[in-house]
Design an enzyme around this catalytic site. Sequence first.
Site, PDB file in Angstrom:
ATOM      1  N   SER A  48       0.852  -1.182   0.000  1.00 16.16           N
ATOM      2  CA  SER A  48       0.000   0.000   0.000  1.00 16.16           C
ATOM      3  C   SER A  48       0.884   1.226   0.000  1.00 16.16           C
ATOM      4  O   SER A  48       2.063   1.156   0.343  1.00 16.16           O
ATOM      5  CB  SER A  48      -0.877   0.039   1.248  1.00 16.16           C
ATOM      6  OG  SER A  48      -1.991  -0.780   1.089  1.00 16.16           O
ATOM      7  N   ASP A  77      -7.275   4.967  11.816  1.00 19.35           N
ATOM      8  CA  ASP A  77      -6.577   3.719  11.533  1.00 19.35           C
ATOM      9  C   ASP A  77      -7.070   2.718  12.574  1.00 19.35           C
ATOM     10  O   ASP A  77      -6.497   2.614  13.646  1.00 19.35           O
ATOM     11  CB  ASP A  77      -5.072   3.995  11.721  1.00 19.35           C
ATOM     12  CG  ASP A  77      -4.205   3.099  10.848  1.00 19.35           C
ATOM     13  OD1 ASP A  77      -4.755   2.237  10.169  1.00 19.35           O
ATOM     14  OD2 ASP A  77      -2.972   3.270  10.882  1.00 19.35           O
TER      15      ASP A  77
END
Lengths: 528, 528
Positions: free
Chosen positions: A219, A281
Amino acid sequence: MNLSYKDQRPVFGGFKLTRETLTLRAIGIDTYHENVAYLHRSCNIYRVEGFQALSKIEISTNGNRILAVLNVVDDESIVNSDELGLSQQAFKQLQVEEGCSVQIDHAEPPKSMGAVRRKINGERLSADDFMSISNDIAESRYSKMEMAAFLVASGQTGLDRDEILYLTRAMLESGEKLDWREQLVADKHCIGGIPGNRTSMLVVPIIAAHGMLIPKTSSRAITSPSGTADTMEILAEVTLSPERLGDIIHQERGCLAWGGTAKLAPVDDKLISVERPLGIDSRGQMVASILSKKLAAGSNHLLIDIPVGPTAKVRHMREALALRKLFEFVGDRLNIHLEVVITDGRQPIGRGIGPVLETRDVMQVLQNDPLAPFDLRQKSLQLAGRILEFDPDVRGGQGYAIARDILDSGRAMAKMNAIIDAQGRKENPSFAPGEIFFEVVAERPGHIISIDNYQIARVASMAGAPIDKRAGVELFKKLGDPVSEGDLLFRVYSEFSANYEFAKNLCDQHNGYTIGEEANIPSSFVAF
Amino acid sequence: MNLSYKDQRPVFGGFKLTRETLTLRAIGIDTYHENVAYLHRSCNIYRVEGFQALSKIEISTNGNRILAVLNVVDDESIVNSDELGLSQQAFKQLQVEEGCSVQIDHAEPPKSMGAVRRKINGERLSADDFMSISNDIAESRYSKMEMAAFLVASGQTGLDRDEILYLTRAMLESGEKLDWREQLVADKHCIGGIPGNRTSMLVVPIIAAHGMLIPKTSSRAITSPSGTADTMEILAEVTLSPERLGDIIHQERGCLAWGGTAKLAPVDDKLISVERPLGIDSRGQMVASILSKKLAAGSNHLLIDIPVGPTAKVRHMREALALRKLFEFVGDRLNIHLEVVITDGRQPIGRGIGPVLETRDVMQVLQNDPLAPFDLRQKSLQLAGRILEFDPDVRGGQGYAIARDILDSGRAMAKMNAIIDAQGRKENPSFAPGEIFFEVVAERPGHIISIDNYQIARVASMAGAPIDKRAGVELFKKLGDPVSEGDLLFRVYSEFSANYEFAKNLCDQHNGYTIGEEANIPSSFVAF
């Protein structure tokens, strides 16, 4: 006013039997991830159907349909009243020619928002709920606002481990899956939070040089100053089609590519595009994101790295163990051989933080440069050793020695060069950091007793990383080092003066280093 | 590649001493609540500063500054490379002429997002946190995505009562406040959830006719098929400047205006613009929204109506009592005399649901039409009676009789006409509902034993209300009514065929009515 009931009885007017169409026009406006449609205010359909600026509409032609946000235009040179304009991405997505006839309609709100509202109210969602949410996101039916609601709701009361399993499976189903037709397909992933932790760029060449298949997809950074894809991009193309990716991996046994445009678990990328600016997150989202991506890339053996330290993502051993069990629970049910290592996360790894600076560290290790950062080399060898032991032919405990041999002999460097060439080598990459910089020095003598991962990462982000590749932080002292007053602790590089100022202000408030007594240097509580 | 450390040492390049400027251009695109800026891809600043499409930028000129979302343009006829284009609202907000010089910069993320992230993690926020969040929202520093994160986070783990107090105070401080310089300034508010519940349009004329000051400001519908402002808009202008509002109230002692553009608690309106499409509605947010609006409008005596019923927002008496105490806690600390009444919320009030149909009900009551819906009349008189008793000269228990006398004598109708004229009467308002309709009939004989508020509201929304003023639902049977097979239960009106179909599909699934035995008609558990 006569308001008696009878007089107001309406006469049934019947339906409109034909639907009006508009002529499609491509508008030279780039709206990135968001589809925008442009309709003139005097357009008949706009007036009659009661559309509003910023409402979501559905555009259809020949069975193709897309959703877009409506902007209302008062300028005939952009669109006239018989036309529907589409921003560049929207036009591309509709896959038809300019000038063709399109119909528009109010977009129905995504059905799965009902499940999101139930989650907001604290309910547990079913496997079907997660599948509907994932499908609606995959089909671009969610606005960023709606994705934010889903992420916050599922991050806050948290998902239980079954829900995380459902979410992982749904995200996995949202995209293409690679099948390598091999028994042993390895991968590794670090949960992040440690600046400079670019071990993948060393582990992959070592493993691939050994001959084990390691189709690493990475990512981009979510909240950190650089992800492996951001850093690798200095050296090579990282945006590859699934076909390219496949060829490279078959040929080289490994790659270091971005998973985003490869159509693997695309829902993950859409969610990340909301998580990143919001700076959130969540644990469940993290597990689902990592495992769906790895499974989609066809891995069946996975090493997860959980760094623990006072300023790491995971701050206590008990938390790390709970997270390990969560990974194991989901991984086991999705048929992946998964091992978790808990590592020392007390401080950044290596010297550089930010794409260019990290590349330099990685290349020094690969080149066996005596100046190469020792911690980056050691950690990479440890991780590579664990992965090599997935190989039934490697004796338990021998992985580290094999990894070291591959690195020291130059075979890892050779493999890295082969991977770079295969992905597409960047011409004359510059390893020079940004031209605007400032230095932070020790204000008193003593020993470095802590380096705040989070603060150093923020400084690097403020300096412009990862968007500005040459921005970042270079560390000159690490945990336990003795310092005199005035010694250089770290240097911060930017490409633009605005970033310089953001980063400077932040360092003036708190530079992330603590200088104290030698006795107070914390020992690592991880035996790795 | 030579990557030794020394060779990479950067040369300090110094700062850019002057900043480039662009020429401002107004773009004929209406982007509603969201500011959009247009920059040509070949613009020098775009390339050098590393901007990205959809990133937030700050635009400044002569001390004025606004934030906008960046769209990148590839068409010189929209903007050329020396220009910065702004969408209509953004251009208006910047308050300068076309052709003037502007500077652009990366927008700093709103500082208070740190507090939002702490809330997501379940922390309690301070009064200062809420003040920063409210200020950043007021200054348009939050994207819709960020507002969604705040709303979901604070709706889910919930705010404790002190946090709700802080939020209310912060929202109140975000805008202008009216001061009527009178001892008794009354207002009323219903927490919503009951379709057709337009008591304000009767209570305000009654109270104002009595001479008590009632400067009612109303929100538009959040998730319901109509708010008081949406309905009143059939008869009069509801969007008034604070100056107009003040004059009208001094003259008429009351008004029925929308609070949104009156600059009272503007943060509330911005949050509602996110709550509405997401369909979320949290308790703490509701209390803060209601009380900040009422206090900003200068009220010091407030009656809150909490309807309770199996399909109302509040479903149990214990929940209603908890909510009452929450209103009392916050109200007492903000110096407002606040009373809460708990009312019968088992079914919709009146016959019509949707702006036009509700207006008809209200006008029938004001005109003492024998066909006027009895429940709407009764509830309005009860509420008006309680408010009249705020007046020290009204004997306890006499309020209802005074209210009834004002209504029956025609003084309430006269006052309503005066208010309509003062706000700006709509020329020849049409009370005819939409021309496309369908009917729902009883499938078996029996008694109506329940009417689902939520489902009826959804049907009206799907039919187009409140955006399509003439859309809605007209009820022909209420709770307890006997029905034969085939009797008309309700009729659904739309203006557009797409809405007709949405509403029809919904009714085919579940029409909201239950027919059963007379013995099963639920009794109201509210003694009001």
